[in-house]
Write a protein that holds these residues in place. Structure first.
Motif, PDB file in Angstrom:
ATOM      1  N   THR A  75      40.660  42.998  35.673  1.00  0.00           N
ATOM      2  CA  THR A  75      41.876  42.394  36.219  1.00  0.00           C
ATOM      3  C   THR A  75      42.732  43.506  36.790  1.00  0.00           C
ATOM      4  O   THR A  75      43.222  44.362  36.044  1.00  0.00           O
ATOM      5  CB  THR A  75      42.644  41.641  35.108  1.00  0.00           C
ATOM      6  N   THR A 122      38.330  32.861  43.971  1.00  0.00           N
ATOM      7  CA  THR A 122      37.880  33.927  43.064  1.00  0.00           C
ATOM      8  C   THR A 122      38.307  33.682  41.627  1.00  0.00           C
ATOM      9  O   THR A 122      37.707  34.233  40.703  1.00  0.00           O
ATOM     10  CB  THR A 122      38.428  35.281  43.533  1.00  0.00           C
ATOM     11  N   TRP A 123      39.346  32.856  41.441  1.00  0.00           N
ATOM     12  CA  TRP A 123      39.792  32.579  40.071  1.00  0.00           C
ATOM     13  C   TRP A 123      38.748  31.817  39.275  1.00  0.00           C
ATOM     14  O   TRP A 123      38.831  31.748  38.038  1.00  0.00           O
ATOM     15  CB  TRP A 123      41.119  31.810  40.088  1.00  0.00           C
ATOM     16  N   ARG A 124      37.764  31.260  39.943  1.00  0.00           N
ATOM     17  CA  ARG A 124      36.740  30.456  39.260  1.00  0.00           C
ATOM     18  C   ARG A 124      35.615  31.296  38.654  1.00  0.00           C
ATOM     19  O   ARG A 124      34.664  30.744  38.109  1.00  0.00           O
ATOM     20  CB  ARG A 124      36.139  29.433  40.225  1.00  0.00           C
ATOM     21  N   CYS A 183      40.015  30.560  33.183  1.00  0.00           N
ATOM     22  CA  CYS A 183      40.136  30.730  34.637  1.00  0.00           C
ATOM     23  C   CYS A 183      41.332  29.975  35.198  1.00  0.00           C
ATOM     24  O   CYS A 183      42.051  30.482  36.070  1.00  0.00           O
ATOM     25  CB  CYS A 183      38.849  30.269  35.322  1.00  0.00           C
ATOM     26  N   LYS A 184      41.557  28.770  34.698  1.00  0.00           N
ATOM     27  CA  LYS A 184      42.685  27.979  35.200  1.00  0.00           C
ATOM     28  C   LYS A 184      44.004  28.632  34.818  1.00  0.00           C
ATOM     29  O   LYS A 184      44.953  28.663  35.624  1.00  0.00           O
ATOM     30  CB  LYS A 184      42.612  26.555  34.653  1.00  0.00           C
ATOM     31  N   ASP A 232      44.473  31.794  34.372  1.00  0.00           N
ATOM     32  CA  ASP A 232      44.595  32.953  35.255  1.00  0.00           C
ATOM     33  C   ASP A 232      45.104  32.526  36.637  1.00  0.00           C
ATOM     34  O   ASP A 232      45.928  33.205  37.261  1.00  0.00           O
ATOM     35  CB  ASP A 232      43.245  33.657  35.377  1.00  0.00           C
ATOM     36  N   HIS A 233      44.613  31.393  37.101  1.00  0.00           N
ATOM     37  CA  HIS A 233      45.065  30.849  38.390  1.00  0.00           C
ATOM     38  C   HIS A 233      46.549  30.492  38.335  1.00  0.00           C
ATOM     39  O   HIS A 233      47.298  30.740  39.301  1.00  0.00           O
ATOM     40  CB  HIS A 233      44.247  29.613  38.737  1.00  0.00           C
ATOM     41  N   ARG A 238      48.489  33.660  38.690  1.00  0.00           N
ATOM     42  CA  ARG A 238      48.460  34.176  40.060  1.00  0.00           C
ATOM     43  C   ARG A 238      49.368  33.381  40.991  1.00  0.00           C
ATOM     44  O   ARG A 238      50.010  33.957  41.876  1.00  0.00           O
ATOM     45  CB  ARG A 238      47.026  34.127  40.616  1.00  0.00           C
ATOM     46  N   SER A 239      49.407  32.078  40.791  1.00  0.00           N
ATOM     47  CA  SER A 239      50.197  31.222  41.675  1.00  0.00           C
ATOM     48  C   SER A 239      51.666  31.171  41.289  1.00  0.00           C
ATOM     49  O   SER A 239      52.491  30.671  42.061  1.00  0.00           O
ATOM     50  CB  SER A 239      49.621  29.799  41.667  1.00  0.00           C
ATOM     51  N   LYS A 278      51.665  37.112  30.561  1.00  0.00           N
ATOM     52  CA  LYS A 278      50.265  37.534  30.612  1.00  0.00           C
ATOM     53  C   LYS A 278      49.794  38.255  29.348  1.00  0.00           C
ATOM     54  O   LYS A 278      48.654  38.071  28.920  1.00  0.00           O
ATOM     55  CB  LYS A 278      50.006  38.397  31.845  1.00  0.00           C
TER      56      LYS A 278
END
Length: 552
Positions: A28, A391-393, A448-449, A451-452, A455-456, A464
């Motif tokens: 990351t 890419t978050w997936r 992953c979600k 993390d998304h 990011r958003s 975090k």
């Protein structure tokens, strides 16, 4: 988007390219970016121990456990969106880096954690194989022409650092647009090397194998395979080798002693040699061009030879070259060639049958419904793939372990900071062969979600450091229990246990609502203190948090 946002994104982009140049693991980039918040002169900092990136002091303590030898590298980056190279900015960068590396205090309060990590590393200097490698990168969007004032400043900085006697090598790189583009393209390019392979025999046809050769390779030719353009060993070649370099152990001392003795010319009969599996081969006479290859056996030999290039005259290496594009065949070769002595469960993790079942289970989800997750059990397996929508997936083996442990074992404090302890649970509590893959899919999607969301901006990035506590809280709210889950092996029971949880994490609104409850409890427990990596590091805190969450 503001100029500040664009500048920060550029810094992260450059940090990603620089670190990907030297490290094949998924990471990351936020963990190694320090330019936001006014850290003058330095935008990226990374420390690696035995080629494993270290994100914080807890991971460093974990990496330093035991008595094994240490190889380390320090990477420092400064990025400017300016279309020119400014000598003043460059001077600020190298001077700040010199201060950080050599002084008793950090050059800036925002670099206190990085300075603490460096101090802790040098506390273990007696275990160094060699002093750390120091790399600096100064990057702009201009055109690099190596002007004399820059060359002089680079030379002066290297000389000052050499006088400290702290580093085995100091590299200072300046990149412009051309270098950014070429290094970006190189991330997704397969390694390609040409060697002279004169003394060989072709092996008989075998199912699943395009070509295979057995022979001896001159040591100087072999070293070409494992050396990159900077003279470093290509560490990315050993991902499929289940053992990493073991350092100064008895076996490696024996290899070195053979090279430095009168028996060096007998190396090819005293050493077990190296096995290479390549996806593609272009032979022209005795010149072989290998593309997209891995060293699946012979990691120790490779490192010793690379470190002793001056001792390779007259040395020949037993060499087996296999061309196989089928991943199952490559896996079977890796397992078979590494089965001569006991290895830990984690060594074979990425090659285990469970890993393949997990990957196949992930593949069973359709891209169209938005539920697809891609499991990167091999480093950069999905990098650059047009198949990946977002890419978050993509989730790595390490992150999947951490997410699974947080969700189902309720140990987010361990997942976040004590990865070594988590690895010790492999085969029993994590990545146990009896586990049904459905649990790993749910853990992957939840990670992953989230993390998304970070990011958003849907979830405050300040949280975090608590991402694994958020995941543990999410599962706790769903099951209404702080007790670890019973992970089933039966398909029907596993699917039943995971399906309702999947409905929660597939629904962004419900997911965010649950995270908001977790956030409120975490902030209440913080009592106004800044949420840092030190937050929530104990079992007692986890229990307190999960109990408070259920009572909220």
């Amino acid at each position: 988007m503001t100029l500040a946002d664009e500048s920060e994104q550029f810094e992260h982009f450059v940090n990603f390219i620089v670190l990907s140049r030297h490290h094949n693991q998924q990471f990351t980039v936020d963990d190694y970016s320090c330019g936001s918040g006014g850290t003058q002169g330095i935008d990226g900092f990374a420390l690696s121990i035995n080629n494993e990136l270290i994100a914080n002091i807890e991971e460093l303590e974990d990496a330093l456990k035991g008595t094994h030898s240490i190889e380390s590298a320090i990477t420092i980056v400064q990025s400017k969106r300016s279309p020119s190279f400014d000598l003043g900015d460059f001077g600020t960068f190298v001077d700040a880096a010199h201060w950080l590396l050599t002084k008793a205090t950090p050059p800036h309060g925002k670099l206190k954690a990085q300075h603490e990590m460096l101090k802790r590393l040098f506390d273990e200097s007696a275990r160094f194989v060699a002093n750390p490698i120091c790399r600096m990168y100064y990057v702009t969007t201009g055109t690099w022409t190596n002007p004399a004032p820059f060359a002089s400043k680079i030379s002066d900085t290297i000389e000052r650092l050499e006088q400290s006697n702290l580093f085995s090598r100091i590299d200072i790189h300046s990149w412009g647009t051309k270098e950014i583009q070429s290094n970006w393209r190189a991330i997704d390019s397969a390694t390609e090397v040409t060697i002279q392979f004169d003394q060989r025999t072709t092996l008989p046809d075998m199912q699943g194998i395009q070509e295979a050769y057995l022979g001896v390779l001159p040591g100087v030719e072999f070293v070409k395979l494992v050396t990159d353009e900077d003279g470093d060993i290509r560490r990315t070649l050993f991902f499929d080798n289940v053992r990493d370099f073991q350092g100064d152990n008895d076996v490696n001392r024996d290899i070195l002693n053979t090279l430095n003795s009168d028996a060096a010319d007998k190396f090819c009969v005293l050493n077990n040699g190296v096995t290479v599996v390549a996806r593609d081969l272009k032979p022209t006479g005795n010149r072989f061009t290998l593309k997209d290859f891995q060293i699946v056996n012979g990691c120790q030999t490779s490192y010793i030879l690379h470190r002793n290039t001056a001792s390779l005259d007259g040395v020949f290496v037993p060499f087996r070259l296999i061309i196989a594009s089928d991943e199952d065949v490559a896996n079977s070769i890796a397992r078979a060639t590494n089965n001569q002595s006991p290895v830990t469960p984690e060594n074979l993790m990425a090659l285990s049958l469970l890993q393949r079942r997990i990957e196949n289970y992930f593949d069973s989800f359709d891209d169209s419904d938005g539920h697809r997750i891609y499991y990167e059990r091999r480093s950069k397996q999905w990098f650059g793939s047009t198949q990946v929508r977002g890419t978050w997936r993509v989730i790595t083996l390490r992150n999947l372990m951490q997410s699974f442990a947080s969700l189902y074992l309720r140990i987010p404090h361990t997942a976040a900071r004590y990865y070594g302890d988590l690895r010790g649970r492999v085969g029993s509590e994590v990545f146990a062969e009896r586990h049904h893959p459905a649990y790993y899919y749910s853990a992957a999607y939840a990670f992953c979600k989230l993390d998304h969301f970070f990011r958003s901006g849907a979830v405050d990035r300040e949280l975090k450091p608590t991402r694994y506590h958020l995941l543990a809280g999410l599962r706790t709210l769903h099951t209404k229990s702080i007790k670890p889950d019973s992970v089933e092996s039966n398909e029907k029971k596993a699917e039943t246990a995971c399906s309702s949880f999947n409905k929660l994490i597939w629904n962004d609104q419900e997911y965010l609502k649950a995270i908001a409850r977790c956030e409120k409890v975490l902030r209440d427990l913080a009592e106004g203190r800044e949420i840092t990596r030190d937050f929530g590091r104990t079992r007692d805190f986890t229990d307190q948090y999960l109990k408070a969450l259920l009572a909220s």
